[in-house]
Scaffold this active site. Structure first.
Site, PDB file in Angstrom:
ATOM      1  N   GLU A   1       0.811  -1.221  -0.056  1.00 61.96           N
ATOM      2  CA  GLU A   1      -0.058  -0.039   0.018  1.00 61.96           C
ATOM      3  C   GLU A   1       0.733   1.103   0.046  1.00 61.96           C
ATOM      4  O   GLU A   1       0.572   2.032  -0.712  1.00 61.96           O
ATOM      5  CB  GLU A   1      -0.963   0.108   1.187  1.00 61.96           C
ATOM      6  CG  GLU A   1      -2.015  -1.167   1.182  1.00 61.96           C
ATOM      7  CD  GLU A   1      -3.142  -0.637  -0.155  1.00 61.96           C
ATOM      8  OE1 GLU A   1      -2.920   0.335  -0.633  1.00 61.96           O
ATOM      9  OE2 GLU A   1      -3.685  -1.922  -0.199  1.00 61.96           O
TER      10      GLU A   1
ATOM     11  N   TYR B   1      -6.040   7.090   3.578  1.00 60.18           N
ATOM     12  CA  TYR B   1      -6.411   6.032   2.551  1.00 60.18           C
ATOM     13  C   TYR B   1      -5.649   4.708   3.140  1.00 60.18           C
ATOM     14  O   TYR B   1      -6.304   3.563   3.327  1.00 60.18           O
ATOM     15  CB  TYR B   1      -5.949   6.223   1.325  1.00 60.18           C
ATOM     16  CG  TYR B   1      -5.528   5.039   0.568  1.00 60.18           C
ATOM     17  CD1 TYR B   1      -6.969   4.395  -0.092  1.00 60.18           C
ATOM     18  CD2 TYR B   1      -4.538   4.485   0.438  1.00 60.18           C
ATOM     19  CE1 TYR B   1      -6.602   3.077  -0.624  1.00 60.18           C
ATOM     20  CE2 TYR B   1      -4.345   3.310  -0.126  1.00 60.18           C
ATOM     21  CZ  TYR B   1      -5.503   2.748  -0.833  1.00 60.18           C
ATOM     22  OH  TYR B   1      -5.286   1.327  -1.437  1.00 60.18           O
TER      23      TYR B   1
ATOM     24  N   CYS C   1     -13.861   0.888 -15.033  1.00 65.49           N
ATOM     25  CA  CYS C   1     -14.111   2.322 -14.936  1.00 65.49           C
ATOM     26  C   CYS C   1     -12.831   3.068 -14.975  1.00 65.49           C
ATOM     27  O   CYS C   1     -12.463   3.716 -14.253  1.00 65.49           O
ATOM     28  CB  CYS C   1     -14.779   2.486 -13.772  1.00 65.49           C
ATOM     29  SG  CYS C   1     -15.852   4.066 -13.746  1.00 65.49           S
TER      30      CYS C   1
ATOM     31  N   ASP D   1      -9.602   6.031  -2.460  1.00 71.87           N
ATOM     32  CA  ASP D   1      -8.480   6.221  -3.476  1.00 71.87           C
ATOM     33  C   ASP D   1      -8.822   6.924  -4.532  1.00 71.87           C
ATOM     34  O   ASP D   1     -10.017   7.292  -5.040  1.00 71.87           O
ATOM     35  CB  ASP D   1      -7.472   4.985  -3.644  1.00 71.87           C
ATOM     36  CG  ASP D   1      -8.211   4.059  -4.563  1.00 71.87           C
ATOM     37  OD1 ASP D   1      -9.200   3.962  -5.002  1.00 71.87           O
ATOM     38  OD2 ASP D   1      -7.274   3.527  -5.251  1.00 71.87           O
TER      39      ASP D   1
END
Length: 350
Positions: free
Chosen positions: A49, A132, A201, A150
């Site tokens: 991350e 986040y 998307c 995010d």
DNA sequence: AACGCGGGGTG
DNA sequence: CACCCAGCGTT
């Protein structure tokens, strides 16, 4: 306020899609294994991350494998010298992440016995872990029912709600709408929504016929989803100019030094150079020698464009202080950002 | 709330 | 070229 009585996000549809179409990633536990009770390793999730902050999956993969090979657990990473972490991070960008990564590993070992906190609030108290990343780790590792928001989700939600203003102006509304949808499988849901943003998307394309939440999507209903998210007015990128001086000694070694503790490329390795300013300064060579102009390096930072004139010379090392001489074959082991690797290449090294 | 902070992939 | 990426810390 900005959201027109939205249709709720269909979490079961999202999870069903994820069960069939999850991306396979080195730090991920696939949904079938997760369903059998296999839990992700918080160390690996945290490391991935942090690397993925503002950085693409493709760029992270090799760095992740290298780091986990060198430092398989938080104990090895905490015991490593910061300099070694910076060397391995070189090229990945946003170098404050590497310093915070090491500080976080030290804190986890020193303050938590090497065990990561299990809540988003506890995680967010650690260096380099913000809103986040704390939510992502807590959801993925511990199924905390928290919204993981995010850049991908900004785009997905802006389209889903046909958001008429820039995301920054409606961030908390988007967060609340997402929070309301988070199911018990919070980790899979978070990863599913990010996969959705990355593969369906996407920024320039929207494969709406494949999207599990297309039935509720306001942008699809209105026509073209890719007009969202609405962009804020963009600032122009100024140009800065300067000189870089590649010095060689009689043995062909190159002179390197460490950048200042703060600011751009802090604590990374560089070759000496001038200030960077709007107007190109006159060259001011750091040592006596037959200086040759080798060419120009152009490097694009987020907030300015840099044009560096590259000079090289064999010098007599008088008056130099604070740096060191490196063999050209050992440059790979230096904490050199991409900018200075370009400079050295322009001067004929590496 | 706005800004500084890298580098690479993509169209 | 422009855009954007599993954002954070500082001011």
């Amino acid at each position: 306020m900005h959201l027109p009585s939205p249709a709720p996000i269909d979490a079961p549809a999202v999870l069903d899609w994820y069960d069939h179409h999850a991306r396979s990633l080195p730090w991920r536990v696939p949904p079938a294994e997760r369903a059998r009770g296999v839990a992700p390793d918080p160390y690996r999730v945290w490391l991935s991350e942090v690397m993925l902050q503002q950085t693409t999956v493709a760029a992270v993969k090799t760095y992740f494998l290298r780091f986990t090979s060198l430092w398989p657990t938080v104990f090895e990473l905490a015991a490593a010298p910061l300099e070694a972490v910076l060397v391995e991070w070189a090229g990945l960008g946003y170098y404050a992440r590497a310093r915070n990564l090491h500080a976080c590993a030290v804190a986890v070992v020193r303050d938590h016995g090497g065990v990561f906190p299990t809540t988003s609030a506890g995680l967010q108290a650690l260096p380099g872990i913000g809103a986040y990343t704390s939510a992502a780790i807590a959801a993925i590792c511990f199924d905390e029912r928290v919204a993981v928001l995010d850049g991908n989700l900004d785009r997905v939600l802006a389209r889903y709600f046909a958001l008429a203003v820039p995301v920054r102006e409606a961030k908390e509304e988007l967060r609340a709408a997402l929070q309301a949808a988070v199911p018990a499988r919070a980790g899979d849901f978070a990863q599913a929504m990010m996969d959705l943003g990355a593969t369906i998307c996407a920024p320039r394309t929207a494969l709406c016929m494949l999207c599990p939440i297309q039935p509720g999507c306001a942008a699809t209903a209105a026509g073209d989803p890719t007009i969202y998210p609405v962009k804020p007015v963009k600032a122009e990128r100024p140009v800065r100019k300067g000189h870089a001086y590649v010095m060689l000694d009689s043995a062909g070694d190159v002179y390197l030094q460490t950048r200042p503790d703060k600011g751009l490329l802090a604590q990374m390795t560089e070759v000496p150079g001038s200030d960077w300013s709007a107007a190109l300064p006159e060259p001011s060579y750091p040592a006596q020698g037959a200086w040759r102009h080798r060419g120009q390096v152009v490097h694009i930072f987020t907030h300015f464009r840099l044009e560096l004139e590259v000079w090289s010379a064999e010098v007599t090392p008088d008056g130099l202080d604070g740096g060191w001489w490196a063999e050209p074959g050992a440059l790979a082991g230096e904490a050199l950002p991409t900018l200075f690797r370009k400079v050295l290449a322009e001067a004929g090294l590496q």
